[in-house]
Design an enzyme around this catalytic site. Structure first.
Site, PDB file in Angstrom:
ATOM      1  N   GLU A  21       5.520  -1.226  -9.205  1.00 50.86           N
ATOM      2  CA  GLU A  21       4.580  -0.388  -8.462  1.00 50.86           C
ATOM      3  C   GLU A  21       4.984   1.070  -8.545  1.00 50.86           C
ATOM      4  OE1 GLU A  21       2.652  -1.845  -4.980  1.00 50.86           O
ATOM      5  OE2 GLU A  21       3.382  -0.127  -3.816  1.00 50.86           O
ATOM      6  N   THR A  52      -0.545   2.991  -6.408  1.00 50.64           N
ATOM      7  CA  THR A  52      -1.045   3.193  -5.053  1.00 50.64           C
ATOM      8  C   THR A  52      -1.510   4.640  -4.884  1.00 50.64           C
ATOM      9  OG1 THR A  52      -0.511   2.955  -2.707  1.00 50.64           O
ATOM     10  CG2 THR A  52       1.257   3.725  -4.159  1.00 50.64           C
ATOM     11  N   TYR A  53      -1.900   4.973  -3.663  1.00 49.06           N
ATOM     12  CA  TYR A  53      -2.174   6.379  -3.364  1.00 49.06           C
ATOM     13  C   TYR A  53      -1.771   6.656  -1.931  1.00 49.06           C
ATOM     14  CZ  TYR A  53      -6.714   4.336  -1.931  1.00 49.06           C
ATOM     15  OH  TYR A  53      -7.706   3.567  -1.401  1.00 49.06           O
ATOM     16  N   ALA A  55      -1.179   8.026   2.042  1.00 49.04           N
ATOM     17  CA  ALA A  55      -1.741   7.623   3.336  1.00 49.04           C
ATOM     18  C   ALA A  55      -3.068   8.329   3.566  1.00 49.04           C
ATOM     19  CB  ALA A  55      -0.763   7.951   4.456  1.00 49.04           C
ATOM     20  N   GLY A 112      -4.973  -0.094   4.628  1.00 43.82           N
ATOM     21  CA  GLY A 112      -4.463   1.264   4.442  1.00 43.82           C
ATOM     22  C   GLY A 112      -3.831   1.826   5.697  1.00 43.82           C
ATOM     23  N   ASP A 113      -2.966   2.811   5.488  1.00 47.60           N
ATOM     24  CA  ASP A 113      -2.285   3.476   6.604  1.00 47.60           C
ATOM     25  C   ASP A 113      -3.114   4.647   7.108  1.00 47.60           C
ATOM     26  OD1 ASP A 113      -0.022   1.808   6.413  1.00 47.60           O
ATOM     27  OD2 ASP A 113       0.781   3.039   4.787  1.00 47.60           O
ATOM     28  N   ALA A 131      -8.717  -5.361   6.126  1.00 46.87           N
ATOM     29  CA  ALA A 131      -8.570  -5.632   4.702  1.00 46.87           C
ATOM     30  C   ALA A 131      -9.391  -6.842   4.289  1.00 46.87           C
ATOM     31  CB  ALA A 131      -7.096  -5.849   4.355  1.00 46.87           C
ATOM     32  N   HIS A 156       4.083  -7.445  10.318  1.00 44.18           N
ATOM     33  CA  HIS A 156       3.447  -6.131  10.242  1.00 44.18           C
ATOM     34  C   HIS A 156       3.781  -5.350  11.518  1.00 44.18           C
ATOM     35  CE1 HIS A 156       0.392  -2.999  10.084  1.00 44.18           C
ATOM     36  NE2 HIS A 156       0.146  -3.347   8.819  1.00 44.18           N
ATOM     37  N   GLN A 219      16.850   7.945   2.514  1.00 43.66           N
ATOM     38  CA  GLN A 219      15.500   7.558   2.128  1.00 43.66           C
ATOM     39  C   GLN A 219      15.189   6.129   2.551  1.00 43.66           C
ATOM     40  OE1 GLN A 219      14.811   6.603  -2.040  1.00 43.66           O
ATOM     41  NE2 GLN A 219      12.953   7.859  -2.031  1.00 43.66           N
TER      42      GLN A 219
END
Length: 293
Positions: A21, A52-53, A55, A112-113, A131, A156, A219
């Site tokens: 990813e 992905t993209y 938030a 999505g966030d 979703a 989650h 991180q």
């Protein structure tokens, strides 16, 4: 436009799949290095990659550019991500139709966030809340698209309980999900225990474990806090002991991930999805270790 092979078709080959990813580019200038990482990773022939993209749907256009270049120029089997955030049903339909016309046959369908500055998910007027709604929408529009759905082995962050989280996963699966990819984890027992609970719910989809190699201690602490994953004391101690040496930290993180991947494959996981943090070297090392498992 030639269509890409679905992940369901790849699974029928009968061997563990290996995928990577990529996180989204933050600017036009960061596209080339990201495509360059894709070219390096392509040398070890991953079964597919996902893009992905950010938030709230930020960087969507940049991510679409990267996805197309990795598909057309690099020759990778690419699975774009799509979320409910910031889009109406009509807009989502146009995006899906464009993906289909471009030859994509795999999509990771996510709620999505929330966008930066928002603590809670807000439904876009005319859009979707869950979703599972997006999964059903895509499946109805293009039944031959293979849909990935996400899950959290350690629950989650927004779910009131693991039971409730598993109930939501079953709804997504029944809406048309083709396979499941998990959030990152560092103890394989979390994955195997989770699989038992998923199967007890009657969910029989393949579940790809998501593995993230640690590249920096600060991180990974931030990432695990965001997704409520546990950083094992043993791993944290090893990382802390070499924190002043970035390459030593990377080595510890990659070796831990390698051991995870080898055990997961040996014990029957359908494959492994590597959250590579856009770093080709670590991803290639892990894929090579997986192939030797």
């Amino acid at each position: 436009m030639s269509k890409q092979q679905t992940i369901s078709e790849l699974l029928s080959i009968g061997r563990p799949l290996l995928s990577v990813e990529f996180f989204p580019p933050k600017s036009e200038e960061s596209i080339e290095p990201l495509v360059g990482a894709g070219k390096l990773i392509s040398t070890c022939n991953p079964d597919f990659v996902s893009v992905t993209y950010g938030a709230g749907g930020s960087t969507r256009d940049l991510s679409a550019t990267v996805s197309k270049r990795m598909k057309d120029e690099v020759g990778l089997n690419v699975m774009p991500h799509l979320t409910c955030v910031g889009s109406t049903q009509e807009e989502l339909g146009e995006i899906v139709d464009d993906f289909y016309a471009e030859g994509y046959r795999n999509i990771m369908a996510l709620r999505g966030d929330p966008p930066h500055g928002q603590s809670d998910f807000q439904v876009t007027q005319g859009g979707f809340k869950y979703a599972s709604d997006l999964v059903a929408f895509i499946k109805d529009r293009h039944p031959d698209i293979c849909l990935g759905i996400a899950s959290y082995p350690e629950k989650h962050p927004e779910a009131v309980s693991l039971d409730a989280d598993l109930d939501a996963l079953r709804i997504k699966a029944n809406a048309g999900g083709s396979f499941i990819t998990t959030q990152l984890f560092f103890e394989n027992a979390a994955y195997f225990d989770y699989i038992d609970q998923v199967r007890a719910r009657g969910i029989e989809l393949p579940v790809f474990p998501g593995i993230m190699p640690v590249l920096a201690l600060k991180q990974i602490k931030r990432i695990t806090q965001l997704c409520h994953s546990e950083l094992p004391a043993e791993l944290e101690a090893k990382l802390s002991a070499v924190e002043s040496d970035p390459e030593a930290v990377r080595r510890v993180g990659v070796e831990w991930a390698m051991r995870q991947v080898q055990e997961l494959i040996e014990k029957g996981a359908p494959g492994v999805h590597i959250y590579a943090l856009n770093k080709a070297k670590s991803a290639i090392e892990i894929i090579n270790a997986a192939r030797n498992a």
